[in-house]
Motif scaffolding. Structure first.
Motif, PDB file in Angstrom:
ATOM      1  N   GLU A 129     -47.817  10.391 -11.575  1.00  9.48           N
ATOM      2  CA  GLU A 129     -46.692   9.516 -11.413  1.00  9.48           C
ATOM      3  C   GLU A 129     -46.990   8.096 -10.900  1.00  9.48           C
ATOM      4  N   GLY A 469     -46.331  14.671  -5.632  1.00  6.48           N
ATOM      5  CA  GLY A 469     -46.623  14.248  -7.152  1.00  6.48           C
ATOM      6  C   GLY A 469     -47.251  15.261  -7.864  1.00  6.48           C
ATOM      7  N   VAL A 517     -39.756   9.345 -12.198  1.00  7.44           N
ATOM      8  CA  VAL A 517     -41.097   8.801 -12.917  1.00  7.44           C
ATOM      9  C   VAL A 517     -41.357   9.840 -14.035  1.00  7.44           C
ATOM     10  N   PHE A 518     -41.668  11.102 -13.275  1.00  6.50           N
ATOM     11  CA  PHE A 518     -41.953  12.257 -13.929  1.00  6.50           C
ATOM     12  C   PHE A 518     -41.092  12.312 -15.383  1.00  6.50           C
TER      13      PHE A 518
END
Ligand code: SF4
Length: 701
Positions: A129, A469, A517-518
């Motif tokens: 990310e 993340g 974001v992912f």
């Protein structure tokens, strides 16, 4: 008594590309110890780095406040690191002041000197990310494709050859497939040191009867127990590999059906290797013709043969050619597309695969979608809410090219997140002078690295266990890294910092959680389209390609087609190209650089780890005992190594694993930064520097 942890957090190891899963045991916001988990790549195993390399996160050198360079502090391209005197050079600042200074100045340079006057280095140590947001910031905030990271110094040539030949830069089979292989070739890699848990699977495979062939100028530990060890001369990879292919072609050992149905370009390759008989190549590569013939036959005729390689293949000006030969070997024998076969470039950093996938490279948007392709341009402009034609449609500059562009006055400002080019770039004196010459350098890191020391503003970031993340290992396995502790002082999470800089560049972003974001990533990257954040949280690890939700993911790819336009793989012949800088009377020896088991890359983390630093505390050069004796030296003596670009002084260690005349030096020691000596000549395709070969001289004292 053993301290009882108050919290256990499952995550992944921050070091190499094997991607071992581990559990942090926490008490009072401190990591007490680490245990291996039953992850797909490690099944509870950890190496010395994974098990003991965690206390860097608590080191007193951690940056805890934003820093701004004092107006009277000169930038020097060369320096002696002294983290205890940091306040002579920098002053503390509030986040508001530091971010305004960092971001507003970058924006001013962009507006005054144009979009191509800025560049950014992201990091393979960061999450997917972070990599994705960083490249998006450069592409949409700076306005160019001048974004790169350490993959350029690692496997860029392998990726160039793989994309060209088989249409995908990632591995075809996971490491664990060595257990299913009859024959495994490891060339230009030292897994015991650099991918230690992978090496344990290779040893297990050998116990089960797999025949291991090690090809390397340096005799690794695996070479000692291998079925055959081919100690070819440094820089002669193409001679050796073409000779093997000559045997396979001339003895009719090719897989005619595979070649006819799944490849193109074989005739040209066949013509090329005709001139490379083992008898002609033996004196060049230093391996006798009978051994070349034996190994070629073994590889071609086994039911399942697999090739793994490392930076001994990639870090040459002919690195792409080296990888082309490996690809051709697999294609002509049909040793790809089945369990226990295939091509596996062992990835270095724990997220170098994921950072590249996420677009942290100058020629491609996320998922290797070419920046020059109008349809791709349109897709990303739409996904990122931009007007058509706004995105730069020209490939940006690569790592080493950016350093040259700074010296030429073309690049004037940089944002560097988690990379340390002052230590890792070839011809490091040149790189340091370039960084010092920037109008504005923003560095985001957890320590005052050699690169941060040259910055105008330093943004204190989060260490690996301080953030959540996803990370993608060498097997294409997307894994969940979870936050275990809080960042120290005023240090912030990297995703937050990137967004703050983005705001000052005029971007209107509002990601509230890493999962958002992912989610954007998976909608712009078809290969991970089927992986949801919830699934990652639940399953911890999912292999891509995973095109649709519910897909299991494909550990073995190319089973029936290659992701090229024709669906067929392509042979690309290669001829011998000598190293850029050969030994001569003035500089008669050869320098090979690489890593040590206990230290990681530029050493900023592992040299601040008590156990690891205690095992390997001092800079060393591994010198052949006969070379050491010839200069009337003994182990432990101080030696000075010099190339045309610089010199370092360090301790000699007698080591007969390299051939006479070749000296190996790890690149993790700032007090003997060996990249001051290395050559910045580039492979023309992958733009990777020739770290594995340059001319040096050595003297006692
Ligand atoms: Fe970490 Fe690599 Fe060691 Fe596994 S093998 S513990 S990923 S450094």
């Amino acid at each position: 008594a053993l301290t009882v942890p108050d919290k256990k957090v499952d995550s992944v190891c921050p070091y190499c590309g094997v991607g071992c899963q581990l559990t942090y045991n926490i008490k009072d916001n401190k990591i007490m110890y680490v245990e291996g988990r039953d992850g797909p790549a490690n099944h509870e195993r950890l190496c010395v780095k994974g098990r003991y390399g965690f206390d860097y996160a608590h080191h007193p050198h951690r940056l805890t406040k934003p820093l701004i360079r004092r107006a009277d502090a000169p930038k020097r391209g060369d320096f002696t690191m002294d983290p205890d005197r940091v306040m002579d050079v920098f002053r503390e600042a509030t986040w508001e002041e530091a971010l305004a200074f960092a971001g507003d100045t970058l924006a001013q340079i962009r507006d005054q000197h144009g979009k191509k006057s800025l560049a950014g280095f992201g990091s393979a140590k960061g999450s997917n990310e972070e990599a994705y947001l960083f490249q998006k910031l450069v592409r949409t905030g700076f306005g160019s494709n001048n974004v790169d990271h350490c993959t350029r110094l690692c496997h860029a040539s392998s990726v160039a050859a793989l994309l060209e030949g088989i249409g995908s830069g990632a591995v075809s089979n996971p490491v664990m497939d060595v257990m299913k292989a009859e024959v495994v070739i490891i060339i230009g890699a030292n897994p015991t040191v650099n991918h230690p848990v992978a090496a344990t699977w290779i040893k297990n495979a050998m116990k089960n009867g797999t025949k291991l062939i090690v090809c390397d100028p340096r005799r690794s530990e695996l070479a000692r127990t291998a079925h055959r060890y081919l100690q070819f001369k440094p820089d002669t990879d193409v001679a050796l590999l073409n000779a093997m292919m000559h045997v396979i072609v001339s003895e009719g050992l090719v897989d005619q059906h595979f070649i006819a149905s799944r490849t193109i370009g074989f005739e040209e390759l066949e013509r090329n290797v005709a001139g490379y008989s083992p008898e002609l190549m033996a004196p060049i590569c230093g391996v006798d013709a009978d051994t070349i013939r034996y190994v070629a036959r073994l590889y071609a005729t086994s039911k399942a043969s697999m090739i793994l390689w490392g930076m001994g293949i990639s870090q040459h000006i002919h690195g792409t050619d080296n990888a082309r030969c490996l690809i051709a070997l697999a294609l002509m024998t049909g040793q790809i597309g089945r369990p226990g076969t295939g091509l596996h470039p062992l990835r270095g950093q724990n997220n170098v695969q994921g950072a590249s996938d996420a677009g942290l490279i100058p020629m491609m948007f996320p998922d290797y979608q070419h920046v020059t392709d109008p349809a791709v341009q349109e897709r990303f402009a739409k996904a990122w809410n931009l007007a058509p034609g706004v995105l730069d449609d020209k490939p940006g500059l690569t790592v080493v090219e950016i350093m040259h562009a700074i010296k030429e006055g073309k690049i004037r400002g940089m944002y560097i997140m988690g990379e340390n080019p002052a230590m890792s770039d070839p011809d490091a004196n040149h790189a340091r002078e370039a960084l010092a010459a920037l109008d504005h350098l923003v560095v985001q890191d957890i320590f005052l690295t050699e690169t941060a020391y040259l910055a105008d503003v330093i943004l204190p970031a989060s260490a690996f266990p301080e953030k959540t993340g996803s990370f993608t290992n060498t097997d294409r396995l997307v894994q969940m890294g979870r936050q275990a502790i809080d960042p120290p002082g005023d240090a912030k999470q990297d995703l937050w910092i990137i967004q703050q800089i983005a705001t000052r560049l005029g971007l209107d972003w509002s990601y509230n959680h890493v999962s958002e974001v992912f989610d954007e990533m998976r909608h712009t990257m078809p290969s991970i389209g089927g992986i949801t954040w919830e699934r990652l949280e639940r399953e911890h690890a999912v292999t891509y390609p995973c095109l649709n939700e519910g897909d299991p993911g494909d550990p073995v790819v190319f089973t029936d087609t290659f992701p090229r336009e024709s669906g067929r793989a392509r042979f690309v012949p290669a001829d011998i190209i000598p190293a850029d800088e050969r030994p001569d009377d003035e500089y008669p020896m050869v320098l090979i650089t690489g890593r040590q088991l206990e230290h990681w890359h530029t050493g900023s983390m592992t040299r601040r780890t008590a156990v690891l630093d205690a095992i390997e505390p001092d800079p060393v050069a591994l010198v052949h005992p006969l070379d050491l004796a010839a200069m009337k030296g003994k182990p432990g003596d101080v030696v000075t190594i010099e190339s045309r670009r610089g010199k370092v002084t360090l301790y000699a260690r007698a080591d007969d694993s390299s051939p006479r005349g070749a000296i190996f030096v790890p690149f993790c020691y700032y007090e003997a930064a060996i990249n001051k000596l290395t050559n910045s000549a580039l492979d023309p395709f992958g733009k990777i520097p020739e770290f594995k070969y340059c001319a040096i001289r050595v003297a006692l004292g």
